[in-house]
Design a protein around this motif. Structure first.
Motif, PDB file in Angstrom:
ATOM      1  N   LEU A   1       0.804  -1.226   0.000  1.00 44.10           N
ATOM      2  CA  LEU A   1       0.000   0.000   0.000  1.00 44.10           C
ATOM      3  C   LEU A   1       0.837   1.276   0.000  1.00 44.10           C
ATOM      4  N   ASP A   2       2.158   1.161  -0.251  1.00 44.04           N
ATOM      5  CA  ASP A   2       3.092   2.284  -0.126  1.00 44.04           C
ATOM      6  C   ASP A   2       2.516   3.643  -0.496  1.00 44.04           C
ATOM      7  N   SER A   3       2.095   3.770  -1.764  1.00 40.08           N
ATOM      8  CA  SER A   3       1.740   5.093  -2.263  1.00 40.08           C
ATOM      9  C   SER A   3       0.251   5.391  -2.117  1.00 40.08           C
ATOM     10  N   ILE A   4      -0.482   4.528  -1.441  1.00 39.32           N
ATOM     11  CA  ILE A   4      -1.945   4.666  -1.386  1.00 39.32           C
ATOM     12  C   ILE A   4      -2.376   5.280  -0.060  1.00 39.32           C
ATOM     13  N   GLU A   5      -3.209   6.321  -0.134  1.00 39.76           N
ATOM     14  CA  GLU A   5      -3.769   6.932   1.077  1.00 39.76           C
ATOM     15  C   GLU A   5      -4.853   6.022   1.645  1.00 39.76           C
ATOM     16  N   VAL A   6      -4.813   5.791   2.943  1.00 38.30           N
ATOM     17  CA  VAL A   6      -5.849   4.970   3.580  1.00 38.30           C
ATOM     18  C   VAL A   6      -6.570   5.809   4.629  1.00 38.30           C
ATOM     19  N   PHE A   7      -7.910   5.791   4.567  1.00 39.04           N
ATOM     20  CA  PHE A   7      -8.711   6.481   5.567  1.00 39.04           C
ATOM     21  C   PHE A   7      -9.643   5.492   6.256  1.00 39.04           C
ATOM     22  N   GLN A   8      -9.707   5.565   7.568  1.00 35.17           N
ATOM     23  CA  GLN A   8     -10.795   4.872   8.232  1.00 35.17           C
ATOM     24  C   GLN A   8     -11.944   5.857   8.358  1.00 35.17           C
ATOM     25  N   VAL A   9     -13.127   5.437   7.929  1.00 35.55           N
ATOM     26  CA  VAL A   9     -14.281   6.338   8.042  1.00 35.55           C
ATOM     27  C   VAL A   9     -15.244   5.754   9.075  1.00 35.55           C
ATOM     28  N   THR A  10     -16.154   6.586   9.547  1.00 34.90           N
ATOM     29  CA  THR A  10     -17.152   6.084  10.497  1.00 34.90           C
ATOM     30  C   THR A  10     -18.084   5.126   9.768  1.00 34.90           C
ATOM     31  N   HIS A  11     -18.729   4.282  10.531  1.00 31.15           N
ATOM     32  CA  HIS A  11     -19.643   3.312   9.935  1.00 31.15           C
ATOM     33  C   HIS A  11     -20.758   4.023   9.164  1.00 31.15           C
ATOM     34  N   LYS A  12     -21.181   5.159   9.683  1.00 26.58           N
ATOM     35  CA  LYS A  12     -22.243   5.925   9.010  1.00 26.58           C
ATOM     36  C   LYS A  12     -21.778   6.381   7.617  1.00 26.58           C
ATOM     37  N   ILE A  13     -20.568   6.914   7.548  1.00 30.07           N
ATOM     38  CA  ILE A  13     -20.044   7.355   6.255  1.00 30.07           C
ATOM     39  C   ILE A  13     -19.878   6.154   5.316  1.00 30.07           C
ATOM     40  N   PHE A  14     -19.340   5.080   5.873  1.00 31.37           N
ATOM     41  CA  PHE A  14     -19.101   3.904   5.027  1.00 31.37           C
ATOM     42  C   PHE A  14     -20.410   3.418   4.392  1.00 31.37           C
ATOM     43  N   THR A  15     -21.462   3.386   5.217  1.00 32.06           N
ATOM     44  CA  THR A  15     -22.759   2.921   4.724  1.00 32.06           C
ATOM     45  C   THR A  15     -23.284   3.843   3.622  1.00 32.06           C
ATOM     46  N   GLU A  16     -23.014   5.138   3.776  1.00 29.53           N
ATOM     47  CA  GLU A  16     -23.458   6.102   2.752  1.00 29.53           C
ATOM     48  C   GLU A  16     -22.729   5.879   1.424  1.00 29.53           C
ATOM     49  N   LEU A  17     -21.499   5.426   1.512  1.00 30.37           N
ATOM     50  CA  LEU A  17     -20.701   5.249   0.292  1.00 30.37           C
ATOM     51  C   LEU A  17     -20.956   3.897  -0.370  1.00 30.37           C
ATOM     52  N   SER A  18     -21.328   2.931   0.446  1.00 32.54           N
ATOM     53  CA  SER A  18     -21.461   1.567  -0.058  1.00 32.54           C
ATOM     54  C   SER A  18     -22.657   1.416  -0.995  1.00 32.54           C
ATOM     55  N   GLU A  19     -22.497   0.529  -2.000  1.00 33.11           N
ATOM     56  CA  GLU A  19     -23.617   0.252  -2.904  1.00 33.11           C
ATOM     57  C   GLU A  19     -24.055  -1.199  -2.834  1.00 33.11           C
ATOM     58  N   THR A  20     -23.637  -1.924  -1.779  1.00 29.63           N
ATOM     59  CA  THR A  20     -24.049  -3.319  -1.666  1.00 29.63           C
ATOM     60  C   THR A  20     -24.996  -3.486  -0.491  1.00 29.63           C
ATOM     61  N   GLU A  21     -25.756  -4.565  -0.512  1.00 28.96           N
ATOM     62  CA  GLU A  21     -26.703  -4.808   0.570  1.00 28.96           C
ATOM     63  C   GLU A  21     -25.984  -5.213   1.854  1.00 28.96           C
ATOM     64  N   THR A  22     -24.908  -5.959   1.715  1.00 31.77           N
ATOM     65  CA  THR A  22     -24.142  -6.369   2.885  1.00 31.77           C
ATOM     66  C   THR A  22     -22.693  -5.914   2.709  1.00 31.77           C
ATOM     67  N   PRO A  23     -22.416  -4.643   3.076  1.00 25.47           N
ATOM     68  CA  PRO A  23     -21.077  -4.061   2.875  1.00 25.47           C
ATOM     69  C   PRO A  23     -20.010  -4.893   3.580  1.00 25.47           C
ATOM     70  N   GLN A  24     -18.848  -4.985   2.943  1.00 24.24           N
ATOM     71  CA  GLN A  24     -17.796  -5.827   3.487  1.00 24.24           C
ATOM     72  C   GLN A  24     -16.601  -5.038   4.001  1.00 24.24           C
ATOM     73  N   GLY A  25     -16.813  -3.738   4.253  1.00 20.53           N
ATOM     74  CA  GLY A  25     -15.837  -2.997   5.031  1.00 20.53           C
ATOM     75  C   GLY A  25     -14.719  -2.302   4.281  1.00 20.53           C
TER      76      GLY A  25
END
Lengths: 255, 255
Positions: free
Chosen positions: B66-90
């Motif tokens: 993951l050297d050059s890749i930015e990683v963000f942990q988001v809140t579960h609420k934000i993650f759910t807003e971004l997800s397009e699946t019925e059972t998000p996998q994180g």
């Protein structure tokens, strides 16, 4: 045509139950939705259409042969409760499952082992129909053949050939007795251009999306083949792979 | 790793927009969801992975580069807003669209004309990848190649070959100049066993689920073929038909 207004009506309650597999199996009935599919049922297999339900404002085409079929207009509320699509199109048929005998005769069969995705299963049934197979057998671990999504992606093929849940091992044994060879794909198989078949009849086994056919069924096979692939995808979609295998079997028959 | 808490954050706002095609096209970025797909991206095309977003409680595998890749942990609420699946996998990756040049060279290409179903399109891309094609071109009337469902059914093939929206007529002309023959299927075509091809290179045109390829494109073709079908289904699913045609073209190349 009778009009139904209460969600408590016994008939409506039964129809609603048919959205659940357990009840479809028990009643040997299922719901078929949309004008295109219902038309195919009415013209190809009218004896299996039990009842037609129409939404308020839906007009049945005058040329459909509906002699022996009960037609009910239901309220929009009831229709919406029964529908399984996002944009209901005003018509649902209650159909009897195929009672086709599973008495085998020499023929061409598709045996579906543990396919999980209803859309994939429907596409498999449509593909088997396109190549003129005699029946599709669904093994014990397979998704329901009369799921709404399966019916939709099969595009009416359920009315062209029998689609039957059946134990695949007992079927494999019956096939052996009739000298119908069993084929299937596996990573250990011969590449298609190095394989050949001689019987015009066969049972083609296709397996689960992730794992392929079960080892127990593979052990019963007369021939294992694999589709040569030059690229980087790990595998093909199960319906795509099945289409290629059925095309190959058809071409072998012509050769 | 940074933690994001506000839905008003500018970055979060941008990511949310990427759920809409217009914004994907404008930003040339898209969201890729689920550990399997993100892993494929990170290992096969890391330079195209811009940012990784993880849900609360998701643990990134330690062996991912993951050297050059930015990683963000988001809140579960934000993650759910971004997800397009019925059972998000994180996990979701923000990826750059392929900047592969559309400069043609002799090769093997799939041209997709007006396919409407995102799942079908993904299966087409996966099939083209399995047969080692050089690129997939999506015509103007085609569903978006970076739709969440398309990405899911393509199973990572987007990272194995370029998937590019491009006008198919101008492409057909460029192909003519390079003497790359254009093939396609139509009901007027020769049956496959009566057709043959000689060039190792080609552009295969596959068309809309209901109507096939547009007449204007058919007119440009060097060869029209059709898959012989013995059964009653009116047609094959577009991805199944494409699989058969690519298998046939590959077998012709070996013959």
């Amino acid at each position: 045509m009778r009009r139904m207004v209460s969600l408590q009506n016994e008939k409506v309650k039964l129809w609603k139950k048919l959205k659940i597999r357990k009840w479809r199996d028990r009643e040997q009935k299922y719901l078929l939705e949309g004008p295109h599919l219902v038309q195919e049922a009415v013209f190809s297999a009218r004896e299996r259409v039990n009842t037609i339900l129409i939404d308020e404002g839906f007009h049945l085409p005058a040329d459909w042969p509906l002699d022996s079929i009960e037609v009910f207009q239901v309220t929009h509320k009831i229709f919406t409760e029964l529908s399984e699509t996002e944009t209901p199109q005003g018509i649902i048929a209650v159909c009897d499952m195929s009672r086709a005998s599973v008495k085998l005769r020499p023929g061409r069969y598709l045996l579906v082992d543990g396919v999980q995705d209803p859309g994939n299963l429907g596409t498999l049934i449509r593909t088997a129909d396109a190549f003129g197979l005699d029946a599709v057998f669904l093994g014990d671990g397979c998704v329901d053949g009369h799921n709404a999504k399966t019916l939709r992606s099969a595009q009416g093929s359920h009315f062209h050939l029998p689609v039957i849940h059946h134990n695949l091992f007992s079927l494999a044994n019956e096939m052996k007795e009739l000298a119908i060879p069993l084929y299937g794909s596996s990573l250990q198989g011969n590449e298609l251009h190095q394989a050949s078949v001689s019987s015009p009849y066969y049972g083609l086994v296709v397996g689960n999306e992730g794992n392929g056919a079960s080892p127990e069924l593979l052990a019963e096979m007369d021939l294992q083949v694999k589709i040569p692939m030059a690229g980087r995808a790990e595998s093909l979609n199960v319906a795509v792979a099945t289409g290629i295998l059925l095309y190959w079997l058809q071409a072998e028959g012509l050769a």
